[in-house]
Design an enzyme around this catalytic site. Structure first.
Site, PDB file in Angstrom:
ATOM      1  N   CYS A  40     -23.882  -2.510 -47.141  1.00 48.08           N
ATOM      2  CA  CYS A  40     -24.699  -1.425 -46.574  1.00 48.08           C
ATOM      3  C   CYS A  40     -23.848  -0.187 -46.279  1.00 48.08           C
ATOM      4  CB  CYS A  40     -25.369  -1.963 -45.303  1.00 48.08           C
ATOM      5  SG  CYS A  40     -26.089  -0.715 -44.227  1.00 48.08           S
ATOM      6  N   CYS A  87     -24.049   1.132 -42.712  1.00 47.97           N
ATOM      7  CA  CYS A  87     -23.353   0.195 -41.814  1.00 47.97           C
ATOM      8  C   CYS A  87     -21.852   0.507 -41.793  1.00 47.97           C
ATOM      9  CB  CYS A  87     -23.566  -1.244 -42.271  1.00 47.97           C
ATOM     10  SG  CYS A  87     -25.296  -1.769 -42.265  1.00 47.97           S
TER      11      CYS A  87
END
Length: 103
Positions: free
Chosen positions: A30, A33
């Site tokens: 991600c 993230c």
């Protein structure tokens, strides 16, 4: 405080106890993230709260239990109960404010 990695099996002990815990639901693939990770590292040294990270790929039970549909999702727990939630990348100041308003 340090950042702790939490799994489905350790979630209850690490998060659902006493105190304030900000849980970051994330995954290694991600992009956002990865963007928020250094913000959380800085934040860990500045707030009186535990920061916990849950890899949703390895721990789908915890993510499902709290309705995590997209990542990063950060859920703030106070004395074992979820009290606030933000989705996506937020500034360090916004996250610090989120924590302090529940202390």
């Amino acid at each position: 405080m340090a950042i702790v990695n939490v799994s489905d099996s350790t979630f209850k002990n690490e998060v659902e106890g006493q105190g304030t815990v900000l849980v970051d639901f994330w995954a290694p693939w991600c992009g956002p993230c990865k963007m928020i990770a250094p913000i959380l590292d800085e934040l860990a040294g500045e707030v009186d709260a535990t920061i916990a990270k849950v890899n949703v790929d390895e721990n789908p039970e915890s993510a499902s239990r709290f309705g995590v549909m997209s990542i990063p999702t950060l859920i703030l727990f106070k004395d074992g109960q979820p009290v606030d939630k933000v989705v996506g990348v937020n500034s360090k100041e916004a996250l610090k404010s989120l924590i302090t308003k529940h202390q």
